[in-house]
Design an enzyme around this catalytic site. Structure first.
Site, PDB file in Angstrom:
ATOM      1  N   ASN A 190       0.801  -1.219   0.000  1.00 51.62           N
ATOM      2  CA  ASN A 190       0.000   0.000   0.000  1.00 51.62           C
ATOM      3  C   ASN A 190       0.834   1.269   0.000  1.00 51.62           C
ATOM      4  O   ASN A 190       0.446   2.277  -0.590  1.00 51.62           O
ATOM      5  CB  ASN A 190      -0.933   0.008   1.221  1.00 51.62           C
ATOM      6  CG  ASN A 190      -1.796   1.245   1.274  1.00 51.62           C
ATOM      7  OD1 ASN A 190      -2.682   1.433   0.435  1.00 51.62           O
ATOM      8  ND2 ASN A 190      -1.550   2.117   2.237  1.00 51.62           N
TER       9      ASN A 190
ATOM     10  N   ASP B 246      -0.285  -6.617   3.809  1.00 48.30           N
ATOM     11  CA  ASP B 246      -0.604  -5.587   4.795  1.00 48.30           C
ATOM     12  C   ASP B 246      -1.594  -4.576   4.232  1.00 48.30           C
ATOM     13  O   ASP B 246      -1.556  -4.249   3.045  1.00 48.30           O
ATOM     14  CB  ASP B 246       0.701  -4.886   5.196  1.00 48.30           C
ATOM     15  CG  ASP B 246       0.501  -3.802   6.231  1.00 48.30           C
ATOM     16  OD1 ASP B 246       0.108  -4.139   7.359  1.00 48.30           O
ATOM     17  OD2 ASP B 246       0.724  -2.617   5.899  1.00 48.30           O
TER      18      ASP B 246
ATOM     19  N   GLU C 231      -4.625  -8.980   5.309  1.00 48.59           N
ATOM     20  CA  GLU C 231      -4.957  -8.270   6.536  1.00 48.59           C
ATOM     21  C   GLU C 231      -6.047  -7.256   6.212  1.00 48.59           C
ATOM     22  O   GLU C 231      -5.787  -6.165   5.724  1.00 48.59           O
ATOM     23  CB  GLU C 231      -3.732  -7.552   7.119  1.00 48.59           C
ATOM     24  CG  GLU C 231      -4.033  -6.942   8.491  1.00 48.59           C
ATOM     25  CD  GLU C 231      -3.439  -5.546   8.699  1.00 48.59           C
ATOM     26  OE1 GLU C 231      -3.426  -5.098   9.858  1.00 48.59           O
ATOM     27  OE2 GLU C 231      -3.010  -4.910   7.720  1.00 48.59           O
TER      28      GLU C 231
ATOM     29  N   ASP D 248       1.281   6.723   0.419  1.00 46.53           N
ATOM     30  CA  ASP D 248       0.659   5.641  -0.344  1.00 46.53           C
ATOM     31  C   ASP D 248       1.122   5.651  -1.793  1.00 46.53           C
ATOM     32  O   ASP D 248       1.243   6.709  -2.419  1.00 46.53           O
ATOM     33  CB  ASP D 248      -0.862   5.785  -0.316  1.00 46.53           C
ATOM     34  CG  ASP D 248      -1.472   5.304   0.983  1.00 46.53           C
ATOM     35  OD1 ASP D 248      -0.883   5.574   2.048  1.00 46.53           O
ATOM     36  OD2 ASP D 248      -2.544   4.679   0.935  1.00 46.53           O
TER      37      ASP D 248
END
Length: 341
Positions: free
Chosen positions: A51, A142, A183, A111
């Site tokens: 990310n 993640d 996640e 990001d």
């Protein structure tokens, strides 16, 4: 946690996805570990942070120049867009160049902008590198909810779902037996949307909380009904069971330091359907409450100096309970929580 090069102790702000963090060793050290695991029938997955990167990553440092080829690798705005993040946090951060850049978690982790095709291709290539060159068996992905934004909608966007479908096709092509666990820290009805054509499975956060709550109040009624629900909404057994993780207070503290309750929690989640994850040290009742560094302390192997973790200087002091809660002592005690696990 991640093992790529990073300026922080936790490694979630990566500066080079193809280099092992020097505090852990070298690429050859990692390959030696893979060979040792393979010889024992153990397969290893790594924490993959797709990310965001570190603000020290060369990509980001180059992108701060609007004329750079990397400018579109991150999200930049001439003015502050005027919205905050899912938990009220600032997500637009002003750079010294006067522009604002988007970073969901904090200013140190901007990001990536996956609307730029080169970004997506590079990160997919990084995944292939870890599967082939570094010989891992898959990934813990993640912050899976946050890959694409749609205006002020910052999580669970249609483009994010499509991204993970593409990623699964990619890594299964590289290695058909590779796996990825997502996640997706959210309630069950959100998590299930990521399982199947996107991830092999995801962590079941609602179940983890409910196991501990049911033990704390001494009533399994709600846990029973939740398990019945999970059986119907997930593909067969395709969710990860756990108690707490590296972002939460350790289970021994959540259960008020009770070994009996910790044993009960283990009995429940390790015999339920699903794919169980142990957070290192819970099997010896390691203690720890936030800040994060205090729930990520060195493993307590024995009662000797530094708990047998190192003969050098540990990155963090050990929990004071290590003389009484350690692997060596518990291995010799048939009634220990380690034996129960």
């Amino acid at each position: 946690m991640p093992v790529c090069e990073s300026p922080s102790y936790h490694g979630y702000d990566v500066t080079n996805y193809r280099v092992i963090e020097k505090d852990y060793g070298t690429e050859q050290d990692f390959l030696d570990l893979m060979a040792a695991c393979d010889a024992r029938g153990i397969r290893v997955i790594v924490d993959f942070v797709m990310n965001h990167t570190s603000n020290h990553h060369p990509w980001f440092q180059s992108s701060s120049d609007p004329d750079s080829a990397f400018f579109d690798w991150y999200r930049w705005s001439n003015t502050h867009p005027g919205y905050t993040g899912p938990w009220g946090q600032p997500v637009w951060h002003q750079h010294q160049n006067g522009l604002y850049y988007y970073g969901l978690f904090w200013s140190g982790m901007p990001d990536l902008n996956y609307t730029t095709p080169a970004v997506k291709q590079e990160m997919f290539d990084v995944a292939a590198y870890w599967l082939t060159e570094m010989r891992v068996a898959g990934f813990r992905c993640d912050a899976a909810k946050y890959i694409y934004e749609d205006g002020a909608t910052l999580e669970d966007t249609a483009a994010t779902f499509s991204f993970w479908e593409d990623f699964q096709i990619w890594y299964k092509t590289v290695n058909p037996e590779a796996m990825a666990v997502g996640e997706v820290w959210d309630r069950t009805d959100v998590v299930v949307q990521y399982v199947g054509s996107k991830f092999d499975f995801c962590f079941e956060f609602d179940l983890a909380s409910l196991i501990l709550h049911s033990i704390s109040i001494g009533n399994p009624t709600e846990l029973r009904s939740t398990m019945a629900k999970l059986k119907t909404v997930y593909p067969y057994h395709q969710y990860g069971t756990f108690l707490t993780n590296h972002d939460q207070d350790r289970v021994f503290d959540v259960l008020q330091g009770s070994v009996d309750r910790a044993k009960l929690a283990a009995s429940i989640y390790l015999t339920l359907p699903g794919i169980p994850y142990l957070y290192y040290g819970e099997e010896i009742a390691m203690a720890g409450v936030k800040p994060d560094e205090d729930i990520r302390r060195p493993m307590q192997w024995n009662a000797e100096t530094n708990g047998g973790f190192t003969t050098g200087e540990p990155w963090h002091d050990l929990n004071p309970n290590y003389p009484d809660y350690n692997v060596a002592d518990m291995q010799s005690d048939p009634d220990s929580i380690w034996h129960h696990y």
